[in-house]
Scaffold this motif. Structure first.
Motif, PDB file in Angstrom:
ATOM      1  N   TRP A 272       0.815  -1.221   0.000  1.00  9.17           N
ATOM      2  CA  TRP A 272       0.000   0.000   0.000  1.00  9.17           C
ATOM      3  C   TRP A 272       0.842   1.261   0.000  1.00  9.17           C
ATOM      4  O   TRP A 272       0.412   2.316  -0.488  1.00  9.17           O
ATOM      5  CB  TRP A 272      -0.959   0.009   1.181  1.00  9.17           C
ATOM      6  CG  TRP A 272      -0.325   0.110   2.534  1.00  9.17           C
ATOM      7  CD1 TRP A 272       0.054  -0.901   3.337  1.00  9.17           C
ATOM      8  CD2 TRP A 272      -0.004   1.324   3.228  1.00  9.17           C
ATOM      9  NE1 TRP A 272       0.613  -0.413   4.495  1.00  9.17           N
ATOM     10  CE2 TRP A 272       0.588   0.956   4.457  1.00  9.17           C
ATOM     11  CE3 TRP A 272      -0.144   2.676   2.942  1.00  9.17           C
ATOM     12  CZ2 TRP A 272       1.034   1.878   5.389  1.00  9.17           C
ATOM     13  CZ3 TRP A 272       0.297   3.613   3.870  1.00  9.17           C
ATOM     14  CH2 TRP A 272       0.876   3.215   5.077  1.00  9.17           C
TER      15      TRP A 272
ATOM     16  N   LEU B  10       0.886   4.504  -3.013  1.00 10.16           N
ATOM     17  CA  LEU B  10       0.535   5.780  -2.399  1.00 10.16           C
ATOM     18  C   LEU B  10       1.646   6.813  -2.611  1.00 10.16           C
ATOM     19  O   LEU B  10       1.374   7.976  -2.914  1.00 10.16           O
ATOM     20  CB  LEU B  10       0.288   5.568  -0.904  1.00 10.16           C
ATOM     21  CG  LEU B  10      -0.045   6.819  -0.083  1.00 10.16           C
ATOM     22  CD1 LEU B  10      -1.380   7.391  -0.524  1.00 10.16           C
ATOM     23  CD2 LEU B  10      -0.068   6.480   1.411  1.00 10.16           C
TER      24      LEU B  10
ATOM     25  N   GLU C  26       0.538   4.959  -9.520  1.00  7.78           N
ATOM     26  CA  GLU C  26       0.251   3.685 -10.175  1.00  7.78           C
ATOM     27  C   GLU C  26       1.262   3.337 -11.246  1.00  7.78           C
ATOM     28  O   GLU C  26       1.438   2.164 -11.591  1.00  7.78           O
ATOM     29  CB  GLU C  26      -1.160   3.713 -10.775  1.00  7.78           C
ATOM     30  CG  GLU C  26      -2.268   3.711  -9.741  1.00  7.78           C
ATOM     31  CD  GLU C  26      -2.194   2.496  -8.821  1.00  7.78           C
ATOM     32  OE1 GLU C  26      -1.852   1.396  -9.316  1.00  7.78           O
ATOM     33  OE2 GLU C  26      -2.477   2.633  -7.623  1.00  7.78           O
TER      34      GLU C  26
ATOM     35  N   SER D 271       3.600   0.741  -9.900  1.00  8.83           N
ATOM     36  CA  SER D 271       3.008  -0.377  -9.156  1.00  8.83           C
ATOM     37  C   SER D 271       3.875  -1.629  -9.249  1.00  8.83           C
ATOM     38  O   SER D 271       3.868  -2.470  -8.340  1.00  8.83           O
ATOM     39  CB  SER D 271       1.598  -0.669  -9.670  1.00  8.83           C
ATOM     40  OG  SER D 271       1.632  -0.969 -11.063  1.00  8.83           O
TER      41      SER D 271
END
Length: 435
Positions: free
Chosen positions: A332, A336, A340, A343
Motif C-alpha cells: 500500500w 501511495l 500507479e 506499481s
C-alpha cells in the motif's frame, strides 16, 4: 573495566547510537521523499535516465581516495598519534586517484554514453565524485574525534539539499530532469568546497584524536611512508569500496541498456528503498563502531569478541523485523508514494525483502574482517558476490526484466554473506567457535 565505569560508558554508547539512529532515520526519510517526488514528477523514462546516470557516477566515485578513509581509521586505531606519518603521502594519493576517477567518467560520457541525454547527465553529475570524497574525508576526521553529532549533520547535508531540489521540481514541473542533474552537480560542488577547511586541518595533522590519550610532546613517527606504502595499505579498502557500487547498482545500469530507461527507473525506486534500509547497519558499524573495533582488535580482544557475537545476533533479528515491515507495508505504501505508474515496484520489493537479514548479518560479520590485516578476505567475499551479481543480472534480466534483477540481487547478497562467514571462520576461529 569495573561495573561503576562500564555503566556510564554503556550509557554514552547508547546515547551516541541513538543520536546516529535518529540522524539515519532523518536521512532515510529525506532520500525516500526525494526519490518519491522525482519519480512522480519525472515519470519512469526520464527518471530512469537520470537514475542510471547517477548510479554510473556513484559507481566510479569510490576510486577517488580509493580506500583511504577506511585505512586512516585503521592506522589511527592501531598507531594512535604516530599515524600522522601517513598524512603527506595520503594527500598525494588522494589527488592522484581523484583525477583518475573524474577522467574515467568524462571519458565514458564523451566516448561511449548514448546521446539521449545520458552524456549530458554524466558530465554535469561528475562533481558528485568530489562530494562523495570530501564528505567521507570530513566524516573520517569527525569519527576519529568522536564528534558523532557533527558527523551526522555533515552527512545529512547532501540528502537535505537534494530534497530541496525535488521540492523545486514539484513547484515548477517545467524544469525537468536537466534541472535536477545540474542542481545535483552544483550541490556536490558546494559540499566539496564547504568541507575544505576540515580536510585541510586533517591533512595538517590537526586532529583531536580520541582513545589514545593526549597528544605527546614528541611523537615517534617511525618510517616515513610514500605513496606506494599508502597504496599497499589502502588498496584492499579501495577495491572493496569500488566493488560495492557495482555489486549493488549494476542492476539499474544493465536494465537501462538491456531493457529501457523505464525499467531502470522502476528498479531504481526499489533500490532507493533498500538504500534507506541499509543505512541502519551502516550507521552502527561504519559510523559508530568501526574506529572502536580497530582499537579493540589491537588492544582489547575480549571486548572485540563480545561486540562481534552480540552484534551478529542483534543485527540478524533487526533484519528480520525490517523484512516483515517491508512485506506488510510495501503493497500500500509504494502506490501511495509513487503512483500507479510504479506499481511494479511492489513485486520487486517482495523479492528484495529477503535481503535485510542477510545484509545486516554480513555487515556485522564483515566488521571483523576490517581489522588488522584481514581486509583482503573481505575483498575476496565482495569480489565473489560482485561476479555473482553481474552474471546473474546478465542472465536473468533478458528473461525476466526487473524480477530477474531482483532475484540476482538476492543470490548476490547470499554469496556475500557466505564469503564473509568463510573469511571470518578462516582468520578469526576464536569468534566462530567456543563459548
Amino acid at each position: 573495566m569495573n561495573a561503576s565505569m562500564a555503566l556510564p560508558a554503556l550509557r554514552r554508547a547508547a546515547m551516541t547510537v541513538s543520536m546516529l539512529g535518529v540522524a539515519t532515520v532523518v536521512g532515510a526519510l529525506m532520500v525516500f521523499l526525494t526519490q518519491t517526488l522525482l519519480a512522480r514528477k519525472m515519470g519512469p523514462d526520464a527518471y530512469g535516465l537520470f537514475a542510471s546516470s547517477l548510479a554510473t557516477v556513484t559507481m566510479i566515485a569510490p576510486l577517488a581516495g580509493f580506500g583511504l578513509t577506511q585505512f586512516r581509521l585503521k592506522a589511527y586505531g592501531v598507531e594512535g598519534w604516530a599515524a600522522d606519518r601517513w598524512l603527506v603521502p595520503s594527500l598525494r594519493f588522494t589527488l592522484a586517484t581523484t583525477v583518475l576517477a573524474i577522467g574515467i567518467v568524462v571519458a565514458w560520457a564523451l566516448l561511449a554514453a548514448p546521446r539521449d541525454g545520458t552524456r549530458f547527465s554524466l558530465l554535469v553529475l561528475t562533481p558528485v565524485i568530489l562530494s562523495v570524497l570530501t564528505v567521507n574525508l570530513a566524516s573520517n576526521k569527525f569519527r576519529l574525534e568522536d564528534r558523532f553529532a557533527r558527523m551526522a549533520l555533515n552527512q545529512l547535508a547532501i540528502p537535505g539539499s537534494r530534497l530541496l531540489v525535488a521540492i523545486g521540481l514539484l513547484l515548477v514541473p517545467q524544469l525537468g530532469w536537466r534541472f535536477v542533474a545540474i542542481a545535483y552537480g552544483s550541490i556536490s560542488l558546494l559540499m566539496a568546497l564547504s568541507a575544505v577547511p576540515q580536510i585541510r586541518a586533517m591533512f595538517r595533522g590537526e586532529i583531536a584524536l580520541k582513545g589514545h590519550g593526549p597528544r605527546p610532546e614528541a611523537i615517534e613517527h617511525g618510517v616515513r611512508p610514500g605513496m606506494g606504502d599508502v597504496w599497499s595499505q589502502a588498496w584492499a579498502y579501495g577495491v572493496y569500496a569500488a566493488l560495492y557500487p557495482v555489486f549493488f547498482q549494476i542492476s539499474t545500469i544493465l536494465l537501462k541498456y538491456f531493457q529501457s530507461d523505464a525499467h531502470a527507473g522502476r528498479y531504481a525506486i526499489a533500490l532507493a528503498v533498500m538504500t534507506a534500509i541499509y543505512l541502519i547497519p551502516a550507521t552502527i558499524y561504519q559510523k559508530f563502531l568501526q574506529g572502536k573495533l580497530h582499537r579493540w582488535a589491537a588492544h582489547d580482544k575480549p571486548k572485540f569478541r563480545f561486540a562481534y557475537r552480540k552484534g551478529n545476533a542483534g543485527m540478524f533479528v533487526l533484519g528480520l523485523l525490517v523484512s516483515a515491515a517491508m512485506l506488510a507495508l510495501s503493497p500500500w505504501l509504494v502506490p501511495l508514494a509513487f503512483g500507479e505508474r510504479y506499481s511494479g515496484v511492489v513485486a520487486i520489493l517482495m523479492v528484495l525483502a529477503i535481503c535485510p537479514p542477510v545484509r545486516f548479518l554480513s555487515t556485522a560479520m564483515g566488521a571483523a574482517l576490517m581489522t588488522g590485516d584481514h581486509m583482503r578476505l573481505r575483498v575476496h567475499a565482495m569480489t565473489m558476490a560482485t561476479v555473482v551479481a553481474v552474471i546473474g543480472n546478465v542472465l536473468l534480466i533478458p528473461l525476466f526484466s526487473e524480477m530477474g534483477a531482483a532475484w540476482a540481487t538476492v543470490v548476490a547478497e547470499a554469496a556475500l554473506l557466505f564469503g564473509t562467514w568463510r573469511g571470518v571462520r578462516k582468520l578469526h576461529p576464536e569468534l566462530t567457535h567456543g563459548p
